[in-house]
Design a protein around this motif. Structure first.
Motif, PDB file in Angstrom:
ATOM      1  N   PHE A   1     -19.823 -13.330 -20.236  1.00  0.00           N
ATOM      2  CA  PHE A   1     -19.377 -14.530 -20.737  1.00  0.00           C
ATOM      3  C   PHE A   1     -19.102 -14.730 -22.064  1.00  0.00           C
ATOM      4  O   PHE A   1     -18.643 -15.605 -22.720  1.00  0.00           O
ATOM      5  CB  PHE A   1     -20.787 -15.532 -20.453  1.00  0.00           C
ATOM      6  CG  PHE A   1     -21.935 -14.748 -21.232  1.00  0.00           C
ATOM      7  CD1 PHE A   1     -22.295 -14.648 -22.400  1.00  0.00           C
ATOM      8  CD2 PHE A   1     -22.685 -14.252 -20.349  1.00  0.00           C
ATOM      9  CE1 PHE A   1     -23.317 -13.818 -22.986  1.00  0.00           C
ATOM     10  CE2 PHE A   1     -24.086 -13.366 -20.575  1.00  0.00           C
ATOM     11  CZ  PHE A   1     -23.849 -13.304 -22.023  1.00  0.00           C
TER      12      PHE A   1
ATOM     13  N   MET B   1     -26.488 -12.910 -35.398  1.00  0.00           N
ATOM     14  CA  MET B   1     -26.019 -13.319 -33.849  1.00  0.00           C
ATOM     15  C   MET B   1     -24.531 -13.576 -33.727  1.00  0.00           C
ATOM     16  O   MET B   1     -23.975 -14.121 -32.933  1.00  0.00           O
ATOM     17  CB  MET B   1     -26.375 -14.672 -33.781  1.00  0.00           C
ATOM     18  CG  MET B   1     -28.039 -14.963 -32.921  1.00  0.00           C
ATOM     19  SD  MET B   1     -28.436 -16.522 -32.608  1.00  0.00           S
ATOM     20  CE  MET B   1     -30.135 -16.252 -32.743  1.00  0.00           C
ATOM     21  N   GLY B   2     -23.988 -12.995 -34.781  1.00  0.00           N
ATOM     22  CA  GLY B   2     -22.411 -12.798 -34.651  1.00  0.00           C
ATOM     23  C   GLY B   2     -22.024 -11.860 -33.544  1.00  0.00           C
ATOM     24  O   GLY B   2     -22.407 -11.431 -32.654  1.00  0.00           O
TER      25      GLY B   2
ATOM     26  N   GLY C   1     -21.043  -8.404 -32.174  1.00  0.00           N
ATOM     27  CA  GLY C   1     -21.933  -6.854 -32.192  1.00  0.00           C
ATOM     28  C   GLY C   1     -23.355  -6.960 -31.674  1.00  0.00           C
ATOM     29  O   GLY C   1     -23.942  -8.090 -31.547  1.00  0.00           O
ATOM     30  N   GLU C   2     -23.858  -5.789 -31.548  1.00  0.00           N
ATOM     31  CA  GLU C   2     -25.277  -5.748 -30.848  1.00  0.00           C
ATOM     32  C   GLU C   2     -25.820  -4.905 -32.257  1.00  0.00           C
ATOM     33  O   GLU C   2     -25.729  -3.900 -32.482  1.00  0.00           O
ATOM     34  CB  GLU C   2     -25.080  -4.801 -29.731  1.00  0.00           C
ATOM     35  CG  GLU C   2     -26.797  -4.261 -29.426  1.00  0.00           C
ATOM     36  CD  GLU C   2     -27.698  -5.499 -29.393  1.00  0.00           C
ATOM     37  OE1 GLU C   2     -27.702  -6.653 -28.736  1.00  0.00           O
ATOM     38  OE2 GLU C   2     -28.639  -5.273 -30.032  1.00  0.00           O
TER      39      GLU C   2
ATOM     40  N   SER D   1     -30.772 -11.226 -33.271  1.00  0.00           N
ATOM     41  CA  SER D   1     -30.717 -11.391 -31.904  1.00  0.00           C
ATOM     42  C   SER D   1     -30.161  -9.966 -31.290  1.00  0.00           C
ATOM     43  O   SER D   1     -29.317  -9.483 -31.689  1.00  0.00           O
ATOM     44  CB  SER D   1     -29.822 -12.514 -31.721  1.00  0.00           C
ATOM     45  OG  SER D   1     -29.517 -12.754 -30.198  1.00  0.00           O
ATOM     46  N   THR D   2     -30.751  -9.866 -30.148  1.00  0.00           N
ATOM     47  CA  THR D   2     -30.399  -8.504 -29.537  1.00  0.00           C
ATOM     48  C   THR D   2     -30.432  -8.952 -27.914  1.00  0.00           C
ATOM     49  O   THR D   2     -31.001  -9.713 -27.616  1.00  0.00           O
ATOM     50  CB  THR D   2     -31.384  -7.410 -29.511  1.00  0.00           C
ATOM     51  OG1 THR D   2     -31.024  -6.337 -28.880  1.00  0.00           O
ATOM     52  CG2 THR D   2     -32.700  -7.761 -29.389  1.00  0.00           C
TER      53      THR D   2
ATOM     54  N   SER E   1     -31.465 -12.117 -26.171  1.00  0.00           N
ATOM     55  CA  SER E   1     -30.500 -12.729 -25.157  1.00  0.00           C
ATOM     56  C   SER E   1     -30.967 -12.437 -23.815  1.00  0.00           C
ATOM     57  O   SER E   1     -30.729 -11.447 -23.356  1.00  0.00           O
ATOM     58  CB  SER E   1     -29.065 -12.220 -25.680  1.00  0.00           C
ATOM     59  OG  SER E   1     -28.674 -12.800 -26.618  1.00  0.00           O
TER      60      SER E   1
ATOM     61  N   HIS F   1     -30.840 -14.745 -20.982  1.00  0.00           N
ATOM     62  CA  HIS F   1     -29.603 -15.483 -20.114  1.00  0.00           C
ATOM     63  C   HIS F   1     -29.891 -15.522 -18.473  1.00  0.00           C
ATOM     64  O   HIS F   1     -28.919 -15.967 -17.823  1.00  0.00           O
ATOM     65  CB  HIS F   1     -28.204 -14.670 -20.406  1.00  0.00           C
ATOM     66  CG  HIS F   1     -27.797 -14.905 -21.994  1.00  0.00           C
ATOM     67  ND1 HIS F   1     -28.366 -15.958 -22.589  1.00  0.00           N
ATOM     68  CD2 HIS F   1     -27.360 -13.876 -22.800  1.00  0.00           C
ATOM     69  CE1 HIS F   1     -27.810 -15.903 -23.960  1.00  0.00           C
ATOM     70  NE2 HIS F   1     -27.377 -14.507 -23.848  1.00  0.00           N
TER      71      HIS F   1
ATOM     72  N   GLU G   1     -33.259 -16.418 -25.891  1.00  0.00           N
ATOM     73  CA  GLU G   1     -31.913 -17.374 -25.791  1.00  0.00           C
ATOM     74  C   GLU G   1     -31.335 -17.369 -24.419  1.00  0.00           C
ATOM     75  O   GLU G   1     -31.527 -16.349 -23.627  1.00  0.00           O
ATOM     76  CB  GLU G   1     -30.653 -16.588 -26.581  1.00  0.00           C
ATOM     77  CG  GLU G   1     -31.080 -16.759 -28.165  1.00  0.00           C
ATOM     78  CD  GLU G   1     -30.356 -15.727 -28.914  1.00  0.00           C
ATOM     79  OE1 GLU G   1     -29.243 -16.100 -29.324  1.00  0.00           O
ATOM     80  OE2 GLU G   1     -30.696 -14.571 -29.140  1.00  0.00           O
TER      81      GLU G   1
ATOM     82  N   LEU H   1     -28.286 -18.839 -22.250  1.00  0.00           N
ATOM     83  CA  LEU H   1     -26.951 -19.524 -21.978  1.00  0.00           C
ATOM     84  C   LEU H   1     -27.277 -20.316 -20.707  1.00  0.00           C
ATOM     85  O   LEU H   1     -27.444 -19.471 -19.723  1.00  0.00           O
ATOM     86  CB  LEU H   1     -26.047 -18.413 -21.991  1.00  0.00           C
ATOM     87  CG  LEU H   1     -24.573 -18.684 -22.511  1.00  0.00           C
ATOM     88  CD1 LEU H   1     -24.560 -18.962 -24.026  1.00  0.00           C
ATOM     89  CD2 LEU H   1     -23.583 -17.603 -22.125  1.00  0.00           C
TER      90      LEU H   1
ATOM     91  N   ILE I   1     -28.900 -22.934 -24.326  1.00  0.00           N
ATOM     92  CA  ILE I   1     -27.481 -22.857 -25.226  1.00  0.00           C
ATOM     93  C   ILE I   1     -26.274 -23.369 -24.252  1.00  0.00           C
ATOM     94  O   ILE I   1     -26.226 -22.360 -23.145  1.00  0.00           O
ATOM     95  CB  ILE I   1     -26.897 -21.702 -25.835  1.00  0.00           C
ATOM     96  CG1 ILE I   1     -28.123 -21.196 -26.771  1.00  0.00           C
ATOM     97  CG2 ILE I   1     -26.062 -21.649 -26.623  1.00  0.00           C
ATOM     98  CD1 ILE I   1     -28.443 -19.754 -26.877  1.00  0.00           C
TER      99      ILE I   1
ATOM    100  N   ASN J   1     -20.199 -22.012 -23.698  1.00  0.00           N
ATOM    101  CA  ASN J   1     -18.899 -22.328 -24.113  1.00  0.00           C
ATOM    102  C   ASN J   1     -18.040 -21.567 -23.513  1.00  0.00           C
ATOM    103  O   ASN J   1     -18.122 -20.178 -23.644  1.00  0.00           O
ATOM    104  CB  ASN J   1     -19.086 -21.918 -25.788  1.00  0.00           C
ATOM    105  CG  ASN J   1     -18.038 -22.514 -26.651  1.00  0.00           C
ATOM    106  OD1 ASN J   1     -17.178 -23.262 -26.091  1.00  0.00           O
ATOM    107  ND2 ASN J   1     -18.313 -22.935 -27.815  1.00  0.00           N
TER     108      ASN J   1
HETATM  109  N1  SAH Z   1     -25.574  -8.663 -29.199  1.00  0.00           N
HETATM  110  C1  SAH Z   1     -26.548  -9.645 -29.859  1.00  0.00           C
HETATM  111  C2  SAH Z   1     -25.917 -10.721 -30.679  1.00  0.00           C
HETATM  112  C3  SAH Z   1     -24.667 -11.151 -30.255  1.00  0.00           C
HETATM  113  S1  SAH Z   1     -25.227 -12.955 -30.287  1.00  0.00           S
HETATM  114  C4  SAH Z   1     -27.129 -10.507 -28.621  1.00  0.00           C
HETATM  115  O1  SAH Z   1     -26.735 -10.449 -27.522  1.00  0.00           O
HETATM  116  O2  SAH Z   1     -28.159 -11.232 -28.669  1.00  0.00           O
HETATM  117  C5  SAH Z   1     -25.430 -13.435 -28.764  1.00  0.00           C
HETATM  118  C6  SAH Z   1     -25.499 -15.091 -28.697  1.00  0.00           C
HETATM  119  O3  SAH Z   1     -24.292 -15.475 -28.722  1.00  0.00           O
HETATM  120  C7  SAH Z   1     -25.846 -15.228 -27.046  1.00  0.00           C
HETATM  121  O4  SAH Z   1     -27.530 -15.350 -27.143  1.00  0.00           O
HETATM  122  C8  SAH Z   1     -25.569 -16.855 -27.322  1.00  0.00           C
HETATM  123  O5  SAH Z   1     -26.295 -17.571 -27.877  1.00  0.00           O
HETATM  124  C9  SAH Z   1     -24.174 -16.784 -28.014  1.00  0.00           C
HETATM  125  N2  SAH Z   1     -23.031 -16.660 -27.092  1.00  0.00           N
HETATM  126  C10 SAH Z   1     -22.279 -15.651 -26.654  1.00  0.00           C
HETATM  127  N3  SAH Z   1     -21.429 -16.028 -25.823  1.00  0.00           N
HETATM  128  C11 SAH Z   1     -21.568 -17.346 -25.661  1.00  0.00           C
HETATM  129  C12 SAH Z   1     -20.605 -18.349 -25.016  1.00  0.00           C
HETATM  130  N4  SAH Z   1     -19.678 -18.085 -24.260  1.00  0.00           N
HETATM  131  N5  SAH Z   1     -20.898 -19.667 -25.186  1.00  0.00           N
HETATM  132  C13 SAH Z   1     -22.078 -19.917 -26.120  1.00  0.00           C
HETATM  133  N6  SAH Z   1     -22.902 -19.052 -26.583  1.00  0.00           N
HETATM  134  C14 SAH Z   1     -22.239 -17.719 -26.487  1.00  0.00           C
END
Ligand code: SAH
Length: 376
Positions: free
Chosen positions: A130, A174-175, A177-178, A209-210, A231, A233, A273, A275, A304, A307
């Motif tokens: 996603f 949370m941008g 990358g991991e 965030s991982t 995350s 999900h 988190e 989604l 969340i 998107n």
């Molecule tokens: N790799 C790390 C950091 C990336 S941020 C991790 O997985 O946590 C990951 C976050 O970005 C997700 O938890 C979600 O909150 C957000 N994200 C990623 N894809 C998204 C989407 N299509 N719509 C809304 N939020 C999204």
């Protein structure tokens, strides 16, 4: 001397900077002065460092340089969310987003507080289905100077362009990358962020965030340098394999067991988190499965709305569907909170701006800077 034979001082931890400076024959306390030039005063070169002698500045320039990312694009959303596309030394592009806090602490308090979301890798190897960054694939890890350069560049931009001088109050890793796959650098960056004579961030204002990486989770927890968000999900292994095939190699049961053992301070909770993807992970059985997971953990659940990313079959739930899901979770005693998506008009979801930029370049149109600040 060409840049490749010198080092970027922004990449050094405080002890490493001391070692470097004393190695040049300078007094140890000079490292403290340089540290403040870099992290408090945002210096971009040695000329400004007027409390150092000409000789010391020349010695530094011989072996080192200071480089921050440059701003390739800025977009400001109607809700105040500001997204930067930053260019790194090798031309790679990463994203960072500033999100205004919802409400002032007190009605009389006019200070605008923002949460900044930073990237830790260029691209990402996890390939979650996603996620826009997942589609890019992995390019490389970011350095400390690049990770924290996002904070420095955004801070300078805000100071220059916003009369209200917003404060970057919270940071979320949370941008793109991991973070746990770039753990050593992420830990160095947290130590630098929290250095009392530098940016002086409190660990209570930082969340990493991982998607859940077995190797590294415990080390990160033991460092105590930031809160953990995971995350999740998907509430069962099968669905998680579908949505996050690589992350799901660590079985959900094992991930949850590791989170049960995760070291938490008093009153600290793990953020999960989730989604919410219409019809995929928001059904009644998912509520039950989530309740079983949450019952085992000291955690809060952030919902969340998805998107949608072009080319994926995933849609956001309608507001009614989302509310129904949230209420069903509450009925099971779960602390679930909907996190409103912000900045949707500026493609603020993870990796989306870079994707839009690349699509525009491929089509021969410059995406950069065209609507910067338009709606501010
Ligand atoms: N790799 C790390 C950091 C990336 S941020 C991790 O997985 O946590 C990951 C976050 O970005 C997700 O938890 C979600 O909150 C957000 N994200 C990623 N894809 C998204 C989407 N299509 N719509 C809304 N939020 C999204």
């Amino acid at each position: 001397m060409p840049e490749e034979n010198r080092i970027n001082l922004c990449d050094l931890t405080s002890p490493a900077l001391e070692e470097f400076v004393t190695g040049l024959g300078m007094k140890r306390f000079r490292a403290g002065q340089i540290w403040q030039w870099i992290w408090v005063r945002n210096a971009s070169g040695f000329d400004a460092m007027t409390d150092l002698s000409q000789k010391d500045r020349a010695a530094l320039a011989e072996k080192a340089y200071i480089r921050w990312p440059s701003v390739a694009d800025v977009r400001v959303s109607s809700d105040g969310t500001t997204k930067f596309l930053l260019e790194l030394a090798d031309g790679e592009l990463v994203e960072t987003v500033l999100i205004p806090s919802d409400a002032p602490m007190r009605p009389s308090d006019l200070t605008v507080r923002m949460t900044q979301c930073v990237s830790t890798q260029v691209g990402c190897p996890m390939a979650c289905s996603f996620c826009s960054t997942g589609k890019l694939g992995f390019r490389r890890n970011m350095t400390v100077g690049e990770i924290l350069g996002q904070v420095q560049v955004a801070r300078a931009y805000m100071n220059d362009t916003r009369p209200e001088h917003p404060i970057i109050r919270n940071l979320v890793y949370m941008g793109m990358g991991e973070p746990l796959l770039n753990l050593g650098t992420v830990i160095d960056s947290l130590n630098t962020l929290e250095h009392p004579k530098g940016l002086a961030f409190s660990p209570r204002r930082i969340t990493v965030s991982t998607c859940g990486i077995e190797k590294g989770m415990r080390e990160f927890g033991d460092s105590g340098l930031a809160y953990l968000a995971v995350s999740l999900h998907a509430p069962n292994q099968e669905l998680r394999e579908q949505l996050m095939p690589r992350a799901a190699k660590w079985h959900l049961d094992d991930l949850v067991s590791a989170l049960e053992q995760y070291p938490l301070k008093t009153r600290e909770r793990i953020t999960l988190e989730y989604l919410v993807i219409a019809g995929i992970n928001d059904r009644p059985e998912h509520v039950k499965q989530l309740a079983r997971i949450c019952a085992r953990l000291k955690a809060k659940l952030n919902l969340i709305p998805c998107n949608p990313i072009p080319g994926t079959p995933y849609d956001a739930p309608t507001p009614d569907e989302l509310l129904r899901f949230e209420k069903a979770l509450w009925a099971k005693g779960i602390t679930a909170i909907v996190r409103k998506s912000k900045g949707q008009d500026i493609e603020a979801a993870c990796g989306q701006l870079r994707a839009a930029h690349e699509a525009a370049l491929a089509a021969g149109v410059g995406a950069c800077g065209t609507d910067a600040g338009e709606e501010a």
